[in-house]
Design an enzyme around this catalytic site. Structure first.
Site, PDB file in Angstrom:
ATOM      1  N   HIS A 111       0.884  -1.180   0.000  1.00 38.99           N
ATOM      2  CA  HIS A 111       0.000   0.000   0.000  1.00 38.99           C
ATOM      3  C   HIS A 111       0.920   1.228   0.000  1.00 38.99           C
ATOM      4  O   HIS A 111       2.029   1.176   0.535  1.00 38.99           O
ATOM      5  CB  HIS A 111      -0.818  -0.056   1.295  1.00 38.99           C
ATOM      6  CG  HIS A 111      -1.882   0.976   1.425  1.00 38.99           C
ATOM      7  ND1 HIS A 111      -1.621   2.277   1.742  1.00 38.99           N
ATOM      8  CD2 HIS A 111      -3.233   0.879   1.305  1.00 38.99           C
ATOM      9  CE1 HIS A 111      -2.761   2.942   1.816  1.00 38.99           C
ATOM     10  NE2 HIS A 111      -3.762   2.121   1.549  1.00 38.99           N
ATOM     11  N   ASP A 187       3.431  -4.228   7.846  1.00 39.13           N
ATOM     12  CA  ASP A 187       2.210  -3.444   7.736  1.00 39.13           C
ATOM     13  C   ASP A 187       1.056  -4.413   7.991  1.00 39.13           C
ATOM     14  O   ASP A 187       0.696  -5.211   7.122  1.00 39.13           O
ATOM     15  CB  ASP A 187       2.141  -2.833   6.328  1.00 39.13           C
ATOM     16  CG  ASP A 187       0.812  -2.167   6.053  1.00 39.13           C
ATOM     17  OD1 ASP A 187      -0.103  -2.271   6.889  1.00 39.13           O
ATOM     18  OD2 ASP A 187       0.688  -1.538   4.981  1.00 39.13           O
ATOM     19  N   GLN A 190      -4.058  -5.089   7.004  1.00 41.08           N
ATOM     20  CA  GLN A 190      -5.020  -6.089   6.506  1.00 41.08           C
ATOM     21  C   GLN A 190      -4.866  -7.435   7.223  1.00 41.08           C
ATOM     22  O   GLN A 190      -5.631  -8.356   6.956  1.00 41.08           O
ATOM     23  CB  GLN A 190      -4.839  -6.290   4.989  1.00 41.08           C
ATOM     24  CG  GLN A 190      -5.100  -5.046   4.166  1.00 41.08           C
ATOM     25  CD  GLN A 190      -6.548  -4.584   4.210  1.00 41.08           C
ATOM     26  OE1 GLN A 190      -7.464  -5.386   4.408  1.00 41.08           O
ATOM     27  NE2 GLN A 190      -6.769  -3.297   4.029  1.00 41.08           N
ATOM     28  N   LYS A 213      -9.786  -0.432  11.252  1.00 39.84           N
ATOM     29  CA  LYS A 213     -10.144  -1.589  10.414  1.00 39.84           C
ATOM     30  C   LYS A 213     -10.453  -2.807  11.276  1.00 39.84           C
ATOM     31  O   LYS A 213     -10.900  -3.828  10.780  1.00 39.84           O
ATOM     32  CB  LYS A 213      -8.996  -1.936   9.458  1.00 39.84           C
ATOM     33  CG  LYS A 213      -8.743  -0.894   8.359  1.00 39.84           C
ATOM     34  CD  LYS A 213      -7.778  -1.449   7.345  1.00 39.84           C
ATOM     35  CE  LYS A 213      -6.951  -0.408   6.624  1.00 39.84           C
ATOM     36  NZ  LYS A 213      -7.651   0.392   5.640  1.00 39.84           N
ATOM     37  N   CYS A 354      -4.937   2.421  -3.558  1.00 45.51           N
ATOM     38  CA  CYS A 354      -3.713   2.991  -2.945  1.00 45.51           C
ATOM     39  C   CYS A 354      -2.552   2.008  -3.034  1.00 45.51           C
ATOM     40  O   CYS A 354      -1.617   2.074  -2.236  1.00 45.51           O
ATOM     41  CB  CYS A 354      -3.919   3.383  -1.481  1.00 45.51           C
ATOM     42  SG  CYS A 354      -5.192   4.582  -1.213  1.00 45.51           S
TER      43      CYS A 354
END
Ligand SMILES: Cc1ncc(COP(=O)(O)O)c(C=O)c1O
Length: 397
Positions: A111, A187, A190, A213, A354
């Protein structure tokens, strides 16, 4: 697990609304809304400053959320709250004393939030190299091994792709990187909301998360880091709350998370994030994962039967999170999203997500993809409704 009962916790779902965009931000359950409301109703004061009872209560609640989050991620380290995952990554990018010729390795899967902060360091002489992946999101671990040289200080990599859902072997990547002396930032935007995360097993140095999220309020994010970086990492913001003493030309930093959360933080958000962690724990991350695999398998099976639809990424649902990118013939992805919204009140994401390098250069989808992303509150009935719309688009457009 009673999904219908879980759905009752999400007021937005009462209005004939199908939400397949949890990859962007999750809906918030009542206990999270209630925790935020309680703070504003009953003890809305600043934290770590006042010595009166109400301020103490707010301080304890905010601090308790940090402990809950740390426990949730099963990591022996520090947790600080940020405004989102992007800020968490930027804190690391700004917080390390980089030297010219230091190398950072990232991938085409990233991302923009896990690319741009590293690109900006080029002005200090830092070299950024990108590892390619295939259209299924696989990276070559041997290539990674070869690319890490004496100058490599950091490997920055996503836990799961926000475009095609591929889950990366982050523990193995960390082991390879550590053996060659590089730090690892993952990261987890997700990953954290959908997988059971055991940071002690992954062993990464930094793990960045979007609190929003994982059902926390918007304006919340998390940065986990190993204890050894506590003194090494320069705080992004200095000021109120970050110091234990100030002299005429210097200061002494505090020894806890407050060092990295200068100024008044998002108190209500942090307290709400603690409630979100309680909520996820009560359901159980393994139950969430099971449900998402089932929905993803079901959706992909339906899509495969429709002429003109192409699905991106791995075909095995257990190798991905509940994020499914697809195209219908050459219909622009935004058109698919508009029709889904207008015809069926279905919210999906469209475009480049993104993740320009992944979507445009690896998947060769210059127009972007349509992306449905699921969470615990979604059902097969909702998927059926959406699939009917997709069939109609494939036939009529
Ligand atoms: C993989 C990934 N990383 C980072 C981000 C940025 O997260 P935030 O919006 O919380 O900064 C996202 C958001 O979609 C993402 O999917």
């Amino acid at each position: 697990m009673d999904i219908e009962k879980i759905r009752e916790d999400f007021p937005q779902l009462r209005h004939n609304f199908i939400y397949f965009d949890s990859g962007a931000t999750a809906l918030k359950p009542i206990p999270v809304l209630q925790a935020v409301r309680d703070y504003y109703d009953k003890y809305s004061t600043n934290i770590g400053r006042g010595i009166y009872k109400t301020s103490h209560k707010a301080t304890v609640a905010y601090e308790k959320s940090h402990h809950k989050v740390l426990e949730f991620f099963q990591g022996d380290g520090e947790v600080i709250f940020t405004k989102n995952c992007t800020e968490a990554i930027n804190i690391v990018a700004h917080g390390i004393d980089w030297k010219p010729q230091d190398k950072i390795i990232a991938t085409y899967l990233e991302h923009n939030s896990n690319l741009l902060p590293w690109f900006r360091l080029k002005k200090f002489g830092v070299v950024v190299e990108l590892l390619k992946c295939d259209p299924e999101g696989n990276i070559d671990l041997n290539e990674l091994k070869q690319r890490i040289d004496n100058h490599t200080r950091l490997v920055a990599i996503t836990h799961a792709s926000n475009v095609i859902g591929t889950i990366l072997p982050v523990a193995e990547i960390t082991e390879i990187s550590h053996k060659k002396g590089a730090m690892v930032l993952i990261d987890g935007a997700q990953g954290a909301p959908h997988l059971e995360i055991k940071l002690n097993e992954i062993d990464c140095d930094f793990y960045a998360v979007s609190g929003h999220k994982m059902m926390g309020p918007t304006g919340t994010g998390i940065l986990f880091f190993k204890k050894k970086y506590f003194d090494e990492l320069n705080p992004l913001n200095l000021g109120g709350g970050t110091v234990s003493d100030v002299y005429t030309d210097s200061y002494k930093l505090v020894k806890n998370w407050e060092r990295f959360e200068g100024g008044t933080p998002n108190i209500a958000g942090g307290i709400g994030l603690g409630a979100a962690v309680d909520y996820l724990n009560a359901i159980g991350m393994s139950e969430i994962r099971k449900h998402e695999i089932e929905l993803t398998a079901y959706f992909m099976d339906q899509l495969r039967k429709i002429d003109g639809v192409r699905i991106h990424g791995k075909m095995e649902p257990e190798k991905r999170t509940g994020v499914v990118s697809f195209r219908i013939k050459d219909i622009p992805s935004h058109r698919i999203a508009i029709i889904a919204d207008e015809v069926g009140n279905v919210a999906i994401r469209s475009g480049l997500h993104c993740a320009f390098l992944m979507t445009r250069d690896i998947l060769k989808e210059e127009q972007g993809t349509a992306r449905a992303s699921f969470y615990i509150y979604n059902t097969k009935d909702e998927i059926d409704h959406f699939v009917e719309i997709i069939k109609k688009i494939a036939k009529d457009e």
